[in-house]
Design a protein around this motif. Structure first.
Motif, mmCIF file in Angstrom:
data_model
loop_
_atom_site.group_PDB
_atom_site.id
_atom_site.type_symbol
_atom_site.label_atom_id
_atom_site.label_comp_id
_atom_site.label_asym_id
_atom_site.label_seq_id
_atom_site.Cartn_x
_atom_site.Cartn_y
_atom_site.Cartn_z
ATOM 1 N N ASN A 1 0.110 0.615 7.624
ATOM 2 C CA ASN A 1 -0.482 0.752 6.291
ATOM 3 C C ASN A 1 -0.420 2.164 5.726
ATOM 4 O O ASN A 1 -1.229 2.545 4.890
ATOM 5 C CB ASN A 1 -1.924 0.234 6.289
ATOM 6 C CG ASN A 1 -1.988 -1.250 6.556
ATOM 7 O OD1 ASN A 1 -1.127 -2.001 6.093
ATOM 8 N ND2 ASN A 1 -2.976 -1.674 7.313
ATOM 9 N N HIS A 2 0.506 2.967 6.194
ATOM 10 C CA HIS A 2 0.722 4.292 5.624
ATOM 11 C C HIS A 2 1.686 4.180 4.443
ATOM 12 O O HIS A 2 2.393 3.185 4.285
ATOM 13 C CB HIS A 2 1.315 5.254 6.665
ATOM 14 C CG HIS A 2 0.335 5.691 7.683
ATOM 15 N ND1 HIS A 2 0.135 5.021 8.869
ATOM 16 C CD2 HIS A 2 -0.518 6.748 7.704
ATOM 17 C CE1 HIS A 2 -0.783 5.628 9.574
ATOM 18 N NE2 HIS A 2 -1.204 6.685 8.891
ATOM 19 N N LEU A 3 1.697 5.226 3.647
ATOM 20 C CA LEU A 3 2.608 5.311 2.516
ATOM 21 C C LEU A 3 3.400 6.602 2.616
ATOM 22 O O LEU A 3 2.867 7.650 2.972
ATOM 23 C CB LEU A 3 1.834 5.314 1.198
ATOM 24 C CG LEU A 3 0.981 4.078 0.911
ATOM 25 C CD1 LEU A 3 0.076 4.341 -0.284
ATOM 26 C CD2 LEU A 3 1.866 2.879 0.650
ATOM 27 N N ILE A 4 4.680 6.515 2.318
ATOM 28 C CA ILE A 4 5.506 7.703 2.172
ATOM 29 C C ILE A 4 5.678 7.884 0.676
ATOM 30 O O ILE A 4 5.998 6.921 -0.039
ATOM 31 C CB ILE A 4 6.875 7.525 2.856
ATOM 32 C CG1 ILE A 4 6.688 7.375 4.360
ATOM 33 C CG2 ILE A 4 7.802 8.689 2.526
ATOM 34 C CD1 ILE A 4 7.930 6.935 5.102
ATOM 35 N N TRP A 5 5.441 9.094 0.182
ATOM 36 C CA TRP A 5 5.555 9.316 -1.252
ATOM 37 C C TRP A 5 6.146 10.689 -1.537
ATOM 38 O O TRP A 5 6.073 11.603 -0.711
ATOM 39 C CB TRP A 5 4.207 9.156 -1.939
ATOM 40 C CG TRP A 5 3.133 10.051 -1.395
ATOM 41 C CD1 TRP A 5 2.310 9.795 -0.336
ATOM 42 C CD2 TRP A 5 2.797 11.361 -1.851
ATOM 43 N NE1 TRP A 5 1.486 10.867 -0.115
ATOM 44 C CE2 TRP A 5 1.752 11.841 -1.034
ATOM 45 C CE3 TRP A 5 3.279 12.170 -2.880
ATOM 46 C CZ2 TRP A 5 1.182 13.090 -1.211
ATOM 47 C CZ3 TRP A 5 2.708 13.421 -3.055
ATOM 48 C CH2 TRP A 5 1.663 13.869 -2.241
ATOM 49 N N GLN A 6 6.755 10.785 -2.696
ATOM 50 C CA GLN A 6 7.308 12.057 -3.143
ATOM 51 C C GLN A 6 7.268 12.092 -4.659
ATOM 52 O O GLN A 6 7.623 11.126 -5.324
ATOM 53 C CB GLN A 6 8.741 12.242 -2.645
ATOM 54 C CG GLN A 6 9.307 13.606 -2.975
ATOM 55 C CD GLN A 6 10.623 13.878 -2.270
ATOM 56 O OE1 GLN A 6 11.116 13.066 -1.489
ATOM 57 N NE2 GLN A 6 11.200 15.035 -2.537
#
Length: 195
Positions: free
Chosen positions: A119-124
């Protein structure tokens, strides 16, 4: 857009994706969802695309590869394949971050969000061409631009960016990891080496 034939591919998530472009024209592309098996499927997909488009390996001008962040094993599969093809074909292989490829042709500012494990998110965030944040991983998104959906299919974006950068100096493709590997060294002592 520079001329040439570009191969772009990515295995950083639960897919095996590849595209062939001639300049800005998409010759053929494929994205196959798969949780595992990318190592066995990547080269057959590429060969199918070559046959479909009437292109041979020797016609390729550049290779673009998705370098993550994403799945550790998937990233290593694609990066190793790109490095091997570059060496054997004598053409450049250019690493493209997945968020950068997903942000191609989106109006700025924008934010790319990629679901990750647990349930993690990778964002940029992408503000403009000169100002870009580094990819991050977290449980929740901090304040910032609303998440944007890509407008260019991932392997097509990777191939386009690689072709645009073909004539610039570039390092060998290298994985982008946001956390250390889950694997740990073996606890058993290795064999004793005799002189």
């Amino acid at each position: 857009m520079p001329e040439g034939v570009s191969l772009g591919f990515d295995t950083s998530a639960a897919h095996c994706a590849a595209a062939l472009l001639s300049g800005d024209d998409i010759l053929t592309q494929r994205i196959e969802p798969m949780a595992k098996g990318q190592a066995e499927r990547l080269f057959p997909i590429i060969e199918e695309l070559l046959v479909e488009s009437g292109i041979t390996w020797s016609d390729l001008s550049v290779i673009g590869v998705g370098t993550g962040p994403g799945n550790f094993t998937g990233i290593r599969i694609a990066v190793a394949a790109a490095r091997g093809l570059s060496l054997s074909l004598g053409i450049p292989a250019i690493g493209i971050s997945v968020p950068e490829a997903m942000a191609l042709d989106l109006p700025r500012p924008c934010r790319i969000v990629i679901p990750a494990r647990a349930n993690h998110l990778i964002w940029q965030n992408f503000r403009d061409d000169a100002e870009v944040t580094a990819p991050q991983q977290s449980d929740t998104l901090p304040p910032g631009p609303a998440p944007s959906d890509p407008v260019v299919p991932l392997p097509v974006a990777i191939a386009r960016l690689a072709l645009a950068r073909r004539d610039r100096p570039h390092p060998r493709p290298a994985p982008i990891y946001l956390r250390p590997a889950d694997a740990a060294p073996a606890r058993d002592r290795g064999p004793v080496m005799l002189p």
